[in-house]
Scaffold this motif. Structure first.
Motif, mmCIF file in Angstrom:
data_model
loop_
_atom_site.group_PDB
_atom_site.id
_atom_site.type_symbol
_atom_site.label_atom_id
_atom_site.label_comp_id
_atom_site.label_asym_id
_atom_site.label_seq_id
_atom_site.Cartn_x
_atom_site.Cartn_y
_atom_site.Cartn_z
ATOM 1 N N ALA A 1 0.846 -1.201 0.000
ATOM 2 C CA ALA A 1 0.000 0.000 0.000
ATOM 3 C C ALA A 1 0.878 1.246 0.000
ATOM 4 N N GLU A 2 1.984 1.200 0.757
ATOM 5 C CA GLU A 2 2.910 2.328 0.809
ATOM 6 C C GLU A 2 3.505 2.595 -0.576
ATOM 7 N N ASP A 3 3.926 1.533 -1.272
ATOM 8 C CA ASP A 3 4.456 1.685 -2.636
ATOM 9 C C ASP A 3 3.404 2.263 -3.575
ATOM 10 N N VAL A 4 2.174 1.743 -3.476
ATOM 11 C CA VAL A 4 1.084 2.201 -4.356
ATOM 12 C C VAL A 4 0.787 3.680 -4.104
ATOM 13 N N ILE A 5 0.711 4.069 -2.843
ATOM 14 C CA ILE A 5 0.428 5.474 -2.516
ATOM 15 C C ILE A 5 1.569 6.376 -2.987
ATOM 16 N N ASN A 6 2.803 5.944 -2.767
ATOM 17 C CA ASN A 6 3.947 6.724 -3.252
ATOM 18 C C ASN A 6 3.928 6.845 -4.773
ATOM 19 N N ALA A 7 3.538 5.776 -5.465
ATOM 20 C CA ALA A 7 3.475 5.813 -6.931
ATOM 21 C C ALA A 7 2.413 6.808 -7.401
ATOM 22 N N ILE A 8 1.239 6.770 -6.777
ATOM 23 C CA ILE A 8 0.174 7.715 -7.143
ATOM 24 C C ILE A 8 0.637 9.147 -6.831
ATOM 25 N N ALA A 9 1.314 9.316 -5.700
ATOM 26 C CA ALA A 9 1.822 10.637 -5.315
ATOM 27 C C ALA A 9 2.849 11.141 -6.331
ATOM 28 N N ARG A 10 3.549 10.239 -7.013
ATOM 29 C CA ARG A 10 4.560 10.605 -8.007
ATOM 30 C C ARG A 10 3.963 10.707 -9.405
ATOM 31 N N GLY A 11 2.628 10.767 -9.502
ATOM 32 C CA GLY A 11 2.002 11.093 -10.772
ATOM 33 C C GLY A 11 1.403 9.925 -11.546
ATOM 34 N N PHE A 12 1.532 8.704 -11.043
ATOM 35 C CA PHE A 12 0.944 7.568 -11.761
ATOM 36 C C PHE A 12 -0.570 7.580 -11.677
ATOM 37 N N ASN A 13 -1.213 7.132 -12.742
ATOM 38 C CA ASN A 13 -2.642 6.873 -12.721
ATOM 39 C C ASN A 13 -2.846 5.716 -11.736
ATOM 40 N N PRO A 14 -3.780 5.861 -10.776
ATOM 41 C CA PRO A 14 -3.964 4.793 -9.779
ATOM 42 C C PRO A 14 -4.155 3.406 -10.397
ATOM 43 N N ASP A 15 -4.907 3.315 -11.497
ATOM 44 C CA ASP A 15 -5.154 2.005 -12.109
ATOM 45 C C ASP A 15 -3.857 1.316 -12.537
ATOM 46 N N LYS A 16 -2.828 2.099 -12.878
ATOM 47 C CA LYS A 16 -1.543 1.513 -13.285
ATOM 48 C C LYS A 16 -0.741 1.004 -12.088
ATOM 49 N N THR A 17 -1.126 1.396 -10.884
ATOM 50 C CA THR A 17 -0.343 1.025 -9.696
ATOM 51 C C THR A 17 -0.852 -0.246 -9.019
ATOM 52 N N PHE A 18 -2.111 -0.605 -9.268
ATOM 53 C CA PHE A 18 -2.709 -1.728 -8.548
ATOM 54 C C PHE A 18 -2.035 -3.062 -8.855
ATOM 55 N N THR A 19 -1.349 -3.161 -10.005
ATOM 56 C CA THR A 19 -0.653 -4.400 -10.346
ATOM 57 C C THR A 19 0.417 -4.732 -9.301
ATOM 58 N N MET A 20 0.893 -3.731 -8.562
ATOM 59 C CA MET A 20 1.907 -3.986 -7.531
ATOM 60 C C MET A 20 1.359 -4.871 -6.410
ATOM 61 N N PHE A 21 0.032 -4.869 -6.224
ATOM 62 C CA PHE A 21 -0.565 -5.752 -5.214
ATOM 63 C C PHE A 21 -0.535 -7.212 -5.679
ATOM 64 N N ASP A 22 -0.620 -7.407 -6.996
ATOM 65 C CA ASP A 22 -0.767 -8.759 -7.539
ATOM 66 C C ASP A 22 0.561 -9.422 -7.888
ATOM 67 N N ASP A 23 1.614 -8.636 -8.072
ATOM 68 C CA ASP A 23 2.906 -9.178 -8.483
ATOM 69 C C ASP A 23 3.973 -8.734 -7.483
ATOM 70 N N ASP A 24 4.465 -9.683 -6.700
ATOM 71 C CA ASP A 24 5.445 -9.357 -5.653
ATOM 72 C C ASP A 24 6.761 -8.829 -6.199
ATOM 73 N N MET A 25 7.040 -9.075 -7.474
ATOM 74 C CA MET A 25 8.300 -8.623 -8.061
ATOM 75 C C MET A 25 8.269 -7.145 -8.454
ATOM 76 N N LEU A 26 7.077 -6.569 -8.601
ATOM 77 C CA LEU A 26 6.987 -5.166 -9.033
ATOM 78 C C LEU A 26 7.287 -4.223 -7.886
ATOM 79 N N MET A 27 8.128 -3.235 -8.185
ATOM 80 C CA MET A 27 8.420 -2.222 -7.179
ATOM 81 C C MET A 27 8.559 -0.844 -7.808
ATOM 82 N N LEU A 28 8.468 0.140 -6.950
ATOM 83 C CA LEU A 28 8.553 1.538 -7.373
ATOM 84 C C LEU A 28 9.982 2.026 -7.185
#
Length: 178
Positions: A56-83
């Protein structure tokens, strides 16, 4: 509990229309979010899943850095994805220089960003004084190198050649894996 400082113009994106984005983050992470729109802060209160709270922290930081929220949700589903966040202000002294660097990274009509995303399989956001990348550690390292090449003044053709070469290596390592 984790506190994240968020640019005030990105708080609405974290909440989302009718609270939809906040709700999705809370459901996928089991954490609760306490958002202070006035201060521009988000507090993450972990639920049953400690890893979910970190995601959730990564997702919020990603949205805060300008990402469209829908593009960030994949980080919940794939443990290898990081910001990965690259601070451009370390490489520039003036606003004019910062704008020039951002322009080089985005490219004419978004071409350079699009080529990087397509070839390496990452998502990129250029926002404020940062460039952010969502991908696997290997993908992020390649994107970071390409961005550093652009910052250091390499011509776009050289960067595209580097990305093409790395794409082939990524594809080969995936074939070798299976």
């Amino acid at each position: 509990m984790t506190h994240i400082k968020v640019p005030k113009d990105r708080v609405g994106a974290i909440i989302g229309p009718k609270g939809r984005v906040k709700q999705i983050i809370e459901e996928k992470s089991t954490a609760s979010l306490d958002i202070d729109s006035e201060e521009g802060t988000v507090e993450i209160i972990p639920g049953d899943d400690a890893v979910g709270a970190m995601k959730a922290e990564d997702v919020i930081n990603a949205i805060a850095r300008g990402f469209n929220p829908d593009k960030t949700f994949t980080m919940f589903d794939d443990d290898m994805l990081m910001l990965e966040v690259i601070d451009l202000s370390k490489h520039t002294g003036t606003q004019k220089e910062l704008l020039r660097l951002k322009g080089r990274i985005i490219g004419k009509g978004g071409k350079t960003r699009e080529i990087t995303e397509r070839l390496i399989g990452v998502k990129m956001s250029v926002y404020g004084k940062t460039v952010s990348v969502i991908g696997t550690p290997e993908q992020n390292q390649i994107a970071r190198t390409a961005i550093e090449m652009l910052i250091e003044g390499a011509n776009h053709g050289s960067v595209y050649s580097y990305l093409e070469k790395k794409r082939q290596e990524l594809l080969q390592s995936q074939l070798d894996y299976y």
